[in-house]
Design an enzyme around this catalytic site. Structure first.
Site, PDB file in Angstrom:
ATOM      1  N   GLN A  43      55.136  51.400  31.551  1.00 14.85           N
ATOM      2  CA  GLN A  43      54.693  52.742  31.909  1.00 14.85           C
ATOM      3  C   GLN A  43      53.292  52.643  32.509  1.00 14.85           C
ATOM      4  OE1 GLN A  43      56.562  55.220  32.015  1.00 14.85           O
ATOM      5  NE2 GLN A  43      58.136  55.064  30.432  1.00 14.85           N
ATOM      6  N   ALA A  44      52.838  53.724  33.133  1.00 16.20           N
ATOM      7  CA  ALA A  44      51.502  53.692  33.727  1.00 16.20           C
ATOM      8  C   ALA A  44      50.451  53.355  32.676  1.00 16.20           C
ATOM      9  CB  ALA A  44      51.191  55.027  34.391  1.00 16.20           C
ATOM     10  N   GLU A  45      50.609  53.872  31.459  1.00 16.00           N
ATOM     11  CA  GLU A  45      49.649  53.586  30.388  1.00 16.00           C
ATOM     12  C   GLU A  45      50.367  53.452  29.053  1.00 16.00           C
ATOM     13  OE1 GLU A  45      46.379  53.259  30.987  1.00 16.00           O
ATOM     14  OE2 GLU A  45      46.247  54.156  32.984  1.00 16.00           O
ATOM     15  N   THR A  46      49.852  52.547  28.229  1.00 14.43           N
ATOM     16  CA  THR A  46      50.181  52.484  26.808  1.00 14.43           C
ATOM     17  C   THR A  46      48.889  52.714  26.045  1.00 14.43           C
ATOM     18  OG1 THR A  46      52.051  50.972  27.116  1.00 14.43           O
ATOM     19  CG2 THR A  46      51.039  51.036  24.937  1.00 14.43           C
TER      20      THR A  46
END
Length: 275
Positions: A43-46
């Site tokens: 994902q774009a961010e964790t």
């Protein structure tokens, strides 16, 4: 250990920007482990949370699939959503210790309100190669942490098909490094938002981000001045999803408001590595 996928700055599931959020840790895992899991999540961010002695205060770090980010709005909203809605943290306001200082989040009716540092941009020349990479010549270019390319209209924003390979190496005067560009315009007449944008971040390993809180720390000061407004609605026009934010100027700070939706809860079958 549990992990949630939250759609942030969304009007419902499968909208906005998804972020993964881990159950809070007692001690930070190894950086390499956090980076590896972020790459696995893709994902774009964790977002990773750390417990402190205070029930309303947490450490917070954000990882893209390729590196640790200094600031991330949608994953902060996602982390607050998990704490409030999934873990039942019963406090008036959450405080997060981050690489960008202390960030706070509180409930605001059916939204979450985040208090972030403003990033007022400065006008700059059009960097070499930017018009060619975007496929359109911007009317104006501004620089904060990211480049901001102002174009003529909403249709131009929505129809953009940039050359991401070329865009990846263009940074101009942006303080956050190359390959991070917001393309933005005033909304069409009759829209229920004032400003429409898209954010391309191939320099961070993200071809296009669906909804980007940190970009609006630049856009709110910029369009607040342009439109003479202290509060504005923004739409980020990622194809097929779209993100929606309400933003408010507060001097050196920007308030970002949006909603989160839990779409997945999963169980990690491995123990975190330690430094």
């Amino acid at each position: 250990m549990r992990q949630w996928t939250i759609d942030a700055f969304a009007t419902g599931p499968f909208r906005g920007n998804p972020a993964c959020v881990l159950e809070p840790f007692d001690v930070w895992p190894a950086d390499a482990w956090m980076q590896a899991l972020a790459a696995e999540n893709n994902q774009a961010e964790t977002a990773y949370l750390l417990k402190t002695a205070d029930p309303d205060r947490f450490g917070l770090r954000w990882f893209t699939p390729t590196l640790e980010a200094p600031l991330c709005g949608h994953a902060t909203l996602a982390a607050a959503h998990v704490l409030f809605e999934e873990l039942g943290v019963d406090v008036a306001m959450l405080s997060f210790e981050t690489l960008s200082g202390v960030l706070t989040v509180r409930r605001a009716d059916d939204q979450l309100e985040m208090d972030f540092p403003a990033d007022p941009p400065r006008r700059t020349e059009i960097p070499e190669g930017l018009a060619e990479a975007l496929g359109v010549r911007p009317r104006e270019v501004w620089a904060g942490a990211y480049l901001v390319a102002v174009v003529d209209d909403e249709t131009t924003v929505r129809q953009l098909r940039p050359d991401l390979g070329a865009l990846k190496v263009i940074g101009g005067e942006a303080t956050g490094g190359a390959g991070q560009t917001v393309v933005v315009a005033q909304a069409d007449a009759g829209a229920d938002y004032a400003v429409v944008s898209r954010f391309f971040a191939p320099g961070f390993g993200i071809p296009e981000d669906p909804a980007t809180g940190s970009a609006h720390c630049i856009l709110m000061p910029l369009f607040g001045d342009k439109l003479g407004a202290g509060r504005l609605k923004f739409h980020q026009a990622y194809p097929g999803r779209g993100g929606d934010l309400e933003c408010e100027n507060r001097g050196a700070r920007v308030l970002l408001r949006g909603r989160g939706f839990t779409v997945m809860e999963s169980q990690l079958r491995l123990e975190p590595a330690r430094n």
